[in-house]
Design a protein around this motif. Structure first.
Motif, PDB file in Angstrom:
ATOM      1  N   MET A   1       0.856  -1.166   0.000  1.00 24.42           N
ATOM      2  CA  MET A   1       0.000   0.000   0.000  1.00 24.42           C
ATOM      3  C   MET A   1       0.904   1.232   0.000  1.00 24.42           C
ATOM      4  SD  MET A   1      -3.003   1.053   2.754  1.00 24.42           S
ATOM      5  CE  MET A   1      -3.936  -0.434   2.509  1.00 24.42           C
ATOM      6  N   ALA A   2       0.624   2.197  -0.833  1.00 27.37           N
ATOM      7  CA  ALA A   2       1.423   3.412  -0.947  1.00 27.37           C
ATOM      8  C   ALA A   2       1.234   4.288   0.296  1.00 27.37           C
ATOM      9  CB  ALA A   2       1.029   4.173  -2.196  1.00 27.37           C
ATOM     10  N   ASP A   3       2.250   5.083   0.639  1.00 28.57           N
ATOM     11  CA  ASP A   3       2.187   5.937   1.826  1.00 28.57           C
ATOM     12  C   ASP A   3       0.960   6.842   1.886  1.00 28.57           C
ATOM     13  OD1 ASP A   3       4.425   4.800   2.917  1.00 28.57           O
ATOM     14  OD2 ASP A   3       5.783   6.409   2.330  1.00 28.57           O
ATOM     15  N   PRO A   4       0.576   7.513   0.795  1.00 26.68           N
ATOM     16  CA  PRO A   4      -0.636   8.354   0.890  1.00 26.68           C
ATOM     17  C   PRO A   4      -1.880   7.544   1.236  1.00 26.68           C
ATOM     18  CG  PRO A   4       0.630   8.949  -1.054  1.00 26.68           C
ATOM     19  CD  PRO A   4       1.248   7.691  -0.487  1.00 26.68           C
ATOM     20  N   ALA A   5      -1.969   6.333   0.719  1.00 26.24           N
ATOM     21  CA  ALA A   5      -3.118   5.480   1.029  1.00 26.24           C
ATOM     22  C   ALA A   5      -3.096   5.064   2.499  1.00 26.24           C
ATOM     23  CB  ALA A   5      -3.128   4.257   0.119  1.00 26.24           C
ATOM     24  N   ILE A   6      -1.913   4.782   3.020  1.00 29.21           N
ATOM     25  CA  ILE A   6      -1.790   4.421   4.439  1.00 29.21           C
ATOM     26  C   ILE A   6      -2.238   5.587   5.306  1.00 29.21           C
ATOM     27  CG2 ILE A   6      -0.160   3.878   6.285  1.00 29.21           C
ATOM     28  CD1 ILE A   6       1.463   2.316   4.173  1.00 29.21           C
ATOM     29  N   GLY A   7      -1.823   6.793   4.937  1.00 30.08           N
ATOM     30  CA  GLY A   7      -2.222   7.977   5.688  1.00 30.08           C
ATOM     31  C   GLY A   7      -3.725   8.152   5.716  1.00 30.08           C
ATOM     32  N   THR A   8      -4.374   7.908   4.604  1.00 34.39           N
ATOM     33  CA  THR A   8      -5.831   8.026   4.529  1.00 34.39           C
ATOM     34  C   THR A   8      -6.503   7.007   5.439  1.00 34.39           C
ATOM     35  OG1 THR A   8      -5.677   8.836   2.263  1.00 34.39           O
ATOM     36  CG2 THR A   8      -7.819   7.964   2.965  1.00 34.39           C
ATOM     37  N   VAL A   9      -6.003   5.775   5.424  1.00 38.76           N
ATOM     38  CA  VAL A   9      -6.565   4.725   6.280  1.00 38.76           C
ATOM     39  C   VAL A   9      -6.382   5.092   7.749  1.00 38.76           C
ATOM     40  CG1 VAL A   9      -6.302   2.316   6.999  1.00 38.76           C
ATOM     41  CG2 VAL A   9      -6.290   2.896   4.563  1.00 38.76           C
ATOM     42  N   ILE A  10      -5.207   5.612   8.105  1.00 40.25           N
ATOM     43  CA  ILE A  10      -4.955   6.003   9.496  1.00 40.25           C
ATOM     44  C   ILE A  10      -5.921   7.098   9.926  1.00 40.25           C
ATOM     45  CG2 ILE A  10      -3.291   7.164  11.009  1.00 40.25           C
ATOM     46  CD1 ILE A  10      -1.094   5.572   9.501  1.00 40.25           C
ATOM     47  N   VAL A  11      -6.060   8.115   9.120  1.00 38.88           N
ATOM     48  CA  VAL A  11      -6.956   9.226   9.469  1.00 38.88           C
ATOM     49  C   VAL A  11      -8.387   8.720   9.639  1.00 38.88           C
ATOM     50  CG1 VAL A  11      -7.984  11.376   8.617  1.00 38.88           C
ATOM     51  CG2 VAL A  11      -5.512  11.021   8.453  1.00 38.88           C
ATOM     52  N   CYS A  12      -8.825   7.863   8.754  1.00 38.18           N
ATOM     53  CA  CYS A  12     -10.198   7.350   8.823  1.00 38.18           C
ATOM     54  C   CYS A  12     -10.437   6.449  10.035  1.00 38.18           C
ATOM     55  CB  CYS A  12     -10.537   6.582   7.547  1.00 38.18           C
ATOM     56  SG  CYS A  12     -10.686   7.638   6.095  1.00 38.18           S
ATOM     57  N   HIS A  13      -9.381   5.804  10.519  1.00 37.63           N
ATOM     58  CA  HIS A  13      -9.544   4.806  11.582  1.00 37.63           C
ATOM     59  C   HIS A  13      -8.692   5.101  12.814  1.00 37.63           C
ATOM     60  CE1 HIS A  13     -11.923   2.233   8.955  1.00 37.63           C
ATOM     61  NE2 HIS A  13     -11.065   2.534   8.004  1.00 37.63           N
ATOM     62  N   ILE A  14      -8.317   6.356  13.029  1.00 38.34           N
ATOM     63  CA  ILE A  14      -7.422   6.693  14.121  1.00 38.34           C
ATOM     64  C   ILE A  14      -7.995   6.304  15.481  1.00 38.34           C
ATOM     65  CG2 ILE A  14      -8.185   9.102  14.421  1.00 38.34           C
ATOM     66  CD1 ILE A  14      -4.549   7.821  14.581  1.00 38.34           C
ATOM     67  N   ASP A  15      -9.302   6.455  15.690  1.00 34.30           N
ATOM     68  CA  ASP A  15      -9.899   6.072  16.975  1.00 34.30           C
ATOM     69  C   ASP A  15      -9.693   4.592  17.252  1.00 34.30           C
ATOM     70  OD1 ASP A  15     -10.742   8.638  17.452  1.00 34.30           O
ATOM     71  OD2 ASP A  15     -12.797   8.281  16.761  1.00 34.30           O
ATOM     72  N   GLU A  16      -9.926   3.756  16.245  1.00 37.97           N
ATOM     73  CA  GLU A  16      -9.739   2.320  16.421  1.00 37.97           C
ATOM     74  C   GLU A  16      -8.271   1.966  16.636  1.00 37.97           C
ATOM     75  OE1 GLU A  16     -11.502   3.655  13.925  1.00 37.97           O
ATOM     76  OE2 GLU A  16     -13.495   2.754  13.947  1.00 37.97           O
ATOM     77  N   LEU A  17      -7.383   2.645  15.915  1.00 37.78           N
ATOM     78  CA  LEU A  17      -5.952   2.376  16.076  1.00 37.78           C
ATOM     79  C   LEU A  17      -5.473   2.763  17.473  1.00 37.78           C
ATOM     80  CD1 LEU A  17      -4.702   3.606  12.589  1.00 37.78           C
ATOM     81  CD2 LEU A  17      -4.737   1.239  13.408  1.00 37.78           C
ATOM     82  N   GLU A  18      -5.906   3.925  17.955  1.00 34.43           N
ATOM     83  CA  GLU A  18      -5.528   4.363  19.306  1.00 34.43           C
ATOM     84  C   GLU A  18      -6.060   3.386  20.359  1.00 34.43           C
ATOM     85  OE1 GLU A  18      -3.599   6.776  20.406  1.00 34.43           O
ATOM     86  OE2 GLU A  18      -3.191   7.764  18.491  1.00 34.43           O
ATOM     87  N   ALA A  19      -7.309   2.979  20.202  1.00 29.32           N
ATOM     88  CA  ALA A  19      -7.905   2.034  21.148  1.00 29.32           C
ATOM     89  C   ALA A  19      -7.184   0.689  21.099  1.00 29.32           C
ATOM     90  CB  ALA A  19      -9.395   1.851  20.858  1.00 29.32           C
ATOM     91  N   ALA A  20      -6.807   0.261  19.902  1.00 28.70           N
ATOM     92  CA  ALA A  20      -6.100  -1.019  19.757  1.00 28.70           C
ATOM     93  C   ALA A  20      -4.733  -0.967  20.435  1.00 28.70           C
ATOM     94  CB  ALA A  20      -5.951  -1.373  18.278  1.00 28.70           C
ATOM     95  N   LEU A  21      -3.999   0.125  20.265  1.00 30.33           N
ATOM     96  CA  LEU A  21      -2.693   0.243  20.916  1.00 30.33           C
ATOM     97  C   LEU A  21      -2.834   0.307  22.431  1.00 30.33           C
ATOM     98  CD1 LEU A  21      -0.667   2.583  18.556  1.00 30.33           C
ATOM     99  CD2 LEU A  21      -0.127   0.224  19.194  1.00 30.33           C
ATOM    100  N   ARG A  22      -3.827   1.047  22.931  1.00 31.60           N
ATOM    101  CA  ARG A  22      -4.053   1.094  24.379  1.00 31.60           C
ATOM    102  C   ARG A  22      -4.377  -0.293  24.911  1.00 31.60           C
ATOM    103  NH1 ARG A  22      -5.995   6.153  23.263  1.00 31.60           N
ATOM    104  NH2 ARG A  22      -8.117   5.459  22.879  1.00 31.60           N
TER     105      ARG A  22
END
Length: 105
Positions: free
Chosen positions: A1-22
């Motif tokens: 996956m290209a970096d810009p696409a990764i950035g878009t996925v992160i922005v769209c799912h940041i709440d889930e990513l933060e909760a997953a890391l916690r």
């Protein structure tokens, strides 16, 4: 996956990513540490070794056969056993950020 696409996925799912890391750091990592300490303690007893196992694996742990001890003040004749886990790189080629990522098979 290209970096810009990764950035878009992160922005769209940041709440889930933060909760997953916690959850990985706050819940799963302590459970894994407890399980690893239980296995080490079982082996320590089975081998008849002396030692102290902490509940937090970031602390120093020690264990060894009793006959490795030298006479005298135990504070002055320490012996150590250390280990490290081989880490399989993540999909981006970097080491995992969590114990969960390190211990996955």
């Amino acid at each position: 996956m290209a970096d810009p696409a990764i950035g878009t996925v992160i922005v769209c799912h940041i709440d889930e990513l933060e909760a997953a890391l916690r959850y990985a750091h706050g819940t799963m990592q302590p459970m894994l540490e407890k399980a690893v300490v239980a296995v080490l303690e079982e082996k320590r007893v089975a081998l008849g070794w002396a030692g102290e196992l902490p509940t937090d694996l970031d602390e120093t742990l020690w264990l060894a056969p009793e006959d490795w001890r030298m006479p005298g003040d135990p504070e002055e004749n320490e012996f150590y056993l250390s280990f490290s886990l081989d880490r399989t790189p993540c999909i981006d080629g970097r080491e995992p950020e969590t114990w969960v990522g390190t211990m996955r098979a």
